[in-house]
Design an enzyme around this catalytic site. Sequence first.
Site, PDB file in Angstrom:
ATOM      1  N   GLU A 122       0.826  -1.211   0.105  1.00 26.41           N
ATOM      2  CA  GLU A 122       0.098   0.222   0.010  1.00 26.41           C
ATOM      3  C   GLU A 122       0.924   1.100  -0.043  1.00 26.41           C
ATOM      4  O   GLU A 122       2.047   1.197   0.419  1.00 26.41           O
ATOM      5  CB  GLU A 122      -0.881   0.109   1.155  1.00 26.41           C
ATOM      6  CG  GLU A 122      -2.012  -1.043   1.164  1.00 26.41           C
ATOM      7  CD  GLU A 122      -2.591  -1.307   2.513  1.00 26.41           C
ATOM      8  OE1 GLU A 122      -2.371  -0.193   3.579  1.00 26.41           O
ATOM      9  OE2 GLU A 122      -3.627  -2.120   2.493  1.00 26.41           O
ATOM     10  N   LYS A 171       2.372   4.438   1.472  1.00 27.80           N
ATOM     11  CA  LYS A 171       2.648   4.686   2.830  1.00 27.80           C
ATOM     12  C   LYS A 171       2.443   6.187   2.853  1.00 27.80           C
ATOM     13  O   LYS A 171       3.284   7.093   2.409  1.00 27.80           O
ATOM     14  CB  LYS A 171       3.996   4.460   3.655  1.00 27.80           C
ATOM     15  CG  LYS A 171       4.147   4.677   4.912  1.00 27.80           C
ATOM     16  CD  LYS A 171       5.442   3.926   5.549  1.00 27.80           C
ATOM     17  CE  LYS A 171       5.419   4.229   6.992  1.00 27.80           C
ATOM     18  NZ  LYS A 171       5.275   5.449   7.506  1.00 27.80           N
ATOM     19  N   ARG A 229      -2.101   9.285  11.725  1.00 24.55           N
ATOM     20  CA  ARG A 229      -2.835   8.133  11.637  1.00 24.55           C
ATOM     21  C   ARG A 229      -4.219   8.466  12.603  1.00 24.55           C
ATOM     22  O   ARG A 229      -4.130   8.845  13.620  1.00 24.55           O
ATOM     23  CB  ARG A 229      -2.000   6.937  12.673  1.00 24.55           C
ATOM     24  CG  ARG A 229      -2.649   5.695  12.721  1.00 24.55           C
ATOM     25  CD  ARG A 229      -2.017   4.545  12.877  1.00 24.55           C
ATOM     26  NE  ARG A 229      -2.364   3.337  13.068  1.00 24.55           N
ATOM     27  CZ  ARG A 229      -1.608   1.990  13.182  1.00 24.55           C
ATOM     28  NH1 ARG A 229      -0.473   2.092  13.146  1.00 24.55           N
ATOM     29  NH2 ARG A 229      -2.311   1.068  12.966  1.00 24.55           N
ATOM     30  N   GLU A 285      -4.848   6.865   7.432  1.00 18.37           N
ATOM     31  CA  GLU A 285      -3.766   8.045   7.659  1.00 18.37           C
ATOM     32  C   GLU A 285      -4.492   9.423   7.049  1.00 18.37           C
ATOM     33  O   GLU A 285      -5.034   9.105   5.753  1.00 18.37           O
ATOM     34  CB  GLU A 285      -2.463   7.631   6.707  1.00 18.37           C
ATOM     35  CG  GLU A 285      -1.332   8.500   7.112  1.00 18.37           C
ATOM     36  CD  GLU A 285      -0.621   8.378   8.367  1.00 18.37           C
ATOM     37  OE1 GLU A 285      -1.044   7.199   8.891  1.00 18.37           O
ATOM     38  OE2 GLU A 285       0.507   8.793   8.560  1.00 18.37           O
ATOM     39  N   PHE A 343      -7.000   2.242   5.552  1.00 20.49           N
ATOM     40  CA  PHE A 343      -6.292   1.077   5.100  1.00 20.49           C
ATOM     41  C   PHE A 343      -6.694  -0.028   6.069  1.00 20.49           C
ATOM     42  O   PHE A 343      -6.143  -1.129   5.800  1.00 20.49           O
ATOM     43  CB  PHE A 343      -4.870   1.212   5.184  1.00 20.49           C
ATOM     44  CG  PHE A 343      -4.221   1.836   6.522  1.00 20.49           C
ATOM     45  CD1 PHE A 343      -4.257   0.989   7.789  1.00 20.49           C
ATOM     46  CD2 PHE A 343      -3.826   3.186   6.715  1.00 20.49           C
ATOM     47  CE1 PHE A 343      -3.986   1.398   8.851  1.00 20.49           C
ATOM     48  CE2 PHE A 343      -3.214   3.636   7.832  1.00 20.49           C
ATOM     49  CZ  PHE A 343      -3.407   3.006   8.939  1.00 20.49           C
ATOM     50  N   ARG A 391       4.157  -4.725  17.642  1.00 21.35           N
ATOM     51  CA  ARG A 391       5.089  -4.568  16.141  1.00 21.35           C
ATOM     52  C   ARG A 391       5.653  -5.820  15.893  1.00 21.35           C
ATOM     53  O   ARG A 391       5.898  -6.570  16.487  1.00 21.35           O
ATOM     54  CB  ARG A 391       6.138  -3.457  16.720  1.00 21.35           C
ATOM     55  CG  ARG A 391       7.020  -3.021  15.651  1.00 21.35           C
ATOM     56  CD  ARG A 391       8.269  -1.984  15.957  1.00 21.35           C
ATOM     57  NE  ARG A 391       7.653  -0.977  16.818  1.00 21.35           N
ATOM     58  CZ  ARG A 391       7.504   0.227  16.089  1.00 21.35           C
ATOM     59  NH1 ARG A 391       7.372   0.308  14.802  1.00 21.35           N
ATOM     60  NH2 ARG A 391       7.222   1.100  16.794  1.00 21.35           N
ATOM     61  N   LYS A 417       7.496  -1.840   6.561  1.00 20.30           N
ATOM     62  CA  LYS A 417       7.242  -0.493   6.256  1.00 20.30           C
ATOM     63  C   LYS A 417       8.843  -0.433   5.475  1.00 20.30           C
ATOM     64  O   LYS A 417       9.790  -0.877   5.953  1.00 20.30           O
ATOM     65  CB  LYS A 417       7.231   0.703   7.149  1.00 20.30           C
ATOM     66  CG  LYS A 417       8.404   0.782   8.132  1.00 20.30           C
ATOM     67  CD  LYS A 417       8.031   1.889   9.015  1.00 20.30           C
ATOM     68  CE  LYS A 417       8.919   1.711  10.471  1.00 20.30           C
ATOM     69  NZ  LYS A 417       8.379   2.676  11.712  1.00 20.30           N
TER      70      LYS A 417
HETATM   71  P1  AMP Z   1       6.241   4.574  11.113  1.00 18.22           P
HETATM   72  O1  AMP Z   1       5.390   5.975  11.818  1.00 18.22           O
HETATM   73  O2  AMP Z   1       7.248   5.121  10.304  1.00 18.22           O
HETATM   74  O3  AMP Z   1       6.545   3.765  12.113  1.00 18.22           O
HETATM   75  O4  AMP Z   1       5.092   3.928  10.016  1.00 18.22           O
HETATM   76  C1  AMP Z   1       4.082   3.561  10.658  1.00 18.22           C
HETATM   77  C2  AMP Z   1       2.740   4.498  10.363  1.00 18.22           C
HETATM   78  O5  AMP Z   1       2.648   4.825   9.041  1.00 18.22           O
HETATM   79  C3  AMP Z   1       1.376   4.048  10.733  1.00 18.22           C
HETATM   80  O6  AMP Z   1       1.439   4.315  12.087  1.00 18.22           O
HETATM   81  C4  AMP Z   1       0.507   4.960  10.012  1.00 18.22           C
HETATM   82  O7  AMP Z   1       0.455   6.080  10.761  1.00 18.22           O
HETATM   83  C5  AMP Z   1       1.090   5.307   8.701  1.00 18.22           C
HETATM   84  N1  AMP Z   1       0.865   4.742   7.609  1.00 18.22           N
HETATM   85  C6  AMP Z   1       0.801   5.202   6.235  1.00 18.22           C
HETATM   86  N2  AMP Z   1       0.055   4.493   5.240  1.00 18.22           N
HETATM   87  C7  AMP Z   1      -0.125   3.445   5.919  1.00 18.22           C
HETATM   88  C8  AMP Z   1      -0.819   2.186   5.294  1.00 18.22           C
HETATM   89  N3  AMP Z   1      -1.107   2.122   4.185  1.00 18.22           N
HETATM   90  N4  AMP Z   1      -1.050   1.257   6.313  1.00 18.22           N
HETATM   91  C9  AMP Z   1      -0.339   1.302   7.666  1.00 18.22           C
HETATM   92  N5  AMP Z   1       0.204   2.318   7.935  1.00 18.22           N
HETATM   93  C10 AMP Z   1       0.101   3.383   7.333  1.00 18.22           C
END
Ligand code: AMP
Length: 597
Positions: A250, A252, A257, A303, A344, A421, A427
């Site tokens: 997907e 990102k 969030r 998001e 999502f 987690r 990611k």
């Molecule tokens: P990070 O904050 O870098 O750890 O990345 C995780 C965050 O990416 C999640 O908590 C979401 O806020 C965001 N996110 C953006 N797009 C997506 C998606 N398609 N699926 C899940 N999380 C997403």
Amino acid sequence: MHFAELARAYERLEATTKRLEMRTILADLVRPIRPPDLARVLYLSQGLLRPEYEGVELGVADSLARRAVALATGAEEPDVARRAKESGDLGSTTAELLGKGRRLDANEPLSVAGVYADLSRIAAAKGPGSQEEKVAILAQLLGRATPVEGKFVVRFVLGTLRVGVREMTILDALAEAFGDGAKATRARIESAFNLTSDLGLVAGVLVDRGVDGLEKVGVEVGRPIRPMLAEREPDLASVLERMGGRAALEYKYDGLRVQAHVPARGPVRLFSRRLEEISAQFPELVEELRTAVGSPPAILEGECVPIDLDTDEIQPFQEVSRRRGRKHDLARVQEEVPVCLFVFDVLYAGSEPVYLKDFAERRALLESILRPTDRVRLAVQEVVADVASATRFFEQAIAAGGEGVMAKSLKDGSAYRAGARGYWWIKYKREYTAGLSDSIDGVVVGAFLGRGRRAGRYGAFLLAVYDPEHDRFESFCKVGTGFDDARLEEMPKRLRPFEADAAPAGIETGLVPDRWMRPGVVLEVRGAELTLSPIHRAARGEVRPEAGLALRFPRFTGRFRDDKGPTEATTSGELLSMYRSQVRQAAPSSGSEGAPG
Ligand code: AMP
């Protein structure tokens, strides 16, 4: 239960920094307590009156607390202030003042229930006259407190309770006090907490129905679920390998969030990743979620990103932060910084929790229940099974304003794991480069009809660079940002002489605009960085086969380059060297070409 017992435990907790010791003190404290005191003690120990997501606040400022202390102890307010300044802690000052020649045995001892009720009344006091009311309740409470009790009451009220009890320590203590202390028991208690975000509730169930009773604790609309979190991998090949060779990728999105709770009746509520309620910040999402979710109740996750509704372009995240904390003038900010929720996941639908279903099933369900609107859409997704497709999708995500991709496991057991987690979600982000300092002069080769405020006019333009070697124009971005009303008015007039019914010869692009344009008008644009793109065709194949260069977050500088004809615009070769120097500047972690594969 006497409040004095709690105060004694706090003194012991304060005296240690060892988590193990804290756990024992807490376990000993809670073991004999039963509901409803149990929940009260747990909330109070965290400095709360209710689970954090309810956002209950006491609303007592330092000055109010000082007045209450003065009233309760008979000291003069300036004296209280001076002493508190000296000690650095109004709590200790309160204890000191309360200890001065007072006979306490005349008072009934304070109970946890009584203190909790008083504190709740303080929190509930709102509106005109509420400050006086808060002071009066607090002063009365302090008047009946022992010095030690007074110290902790004041610290609690000011949010400076320094007993350092965090959720994880409380979970440990609950497992020790009410379970067998084993790891598995602790895990079951934690998972109940992850689903409910309410330690008081979990502890109550644990005491009343035992560890097995926790299995019945479930998800409820209106009560936020602690979010599932992702692991990371350094490249897309490793991502796919982890996922067993096949995964749903997907975009990102880089925003906030949001967990959206849409009840069958009553207001839609939005929670942040930290489970704070943020509904008031995004009234337009609250409204459109009602339309988008055909058959509530439902809990969705997505998001929230800023978007230009006229061009559908995702905007840099910083735009949203302009909205944070803005309570006044929300209508104007809403218009200035529109947002879109890219959904999502779905955790609750059709009157039942669905978080335990596998991801593919949840996505299918999501697609069936969501009727996308302007501001509530589905996250773009593609199922991939090889690195080449994954790379193409990644580049598409970057070009569309995403910060990378989120891979989701399609394996059996891919349930939503609240608060955890793991490698079920991985990611893979593009590391940002220092940014593009140069501007680019792009030739307009197409135009897109606007929407919203730009309906009936052009809303965005397809820009190309010139390739002198092949004498052609290669697209590198679609730009809709940076046009004020005057310039937007001016565009159709400027473009009219160049309008074409079909794609003119010598234009290379993967996009189809609403109206093609023969190269004539040159605009100056800036952007965040150059990236590889499957859609745009500038310098295509130079960095990697099938990939062109694209400008991320393009913005019109406002300057028409009337001094330049189309063949004097920036060339593909120049764009390529800008891309290469940008890659050299980038941190080593961003990969040699800024993209995997
Ligand atoms: P990070 O904050 O870098 O750890 O990345 C995780 C965050 O990416 C999640 O908590 C979401 O806020 C965001 N996110 C953006 N797009 C997506 C998606 N398609 N699926 C899940 N999380 C997403």
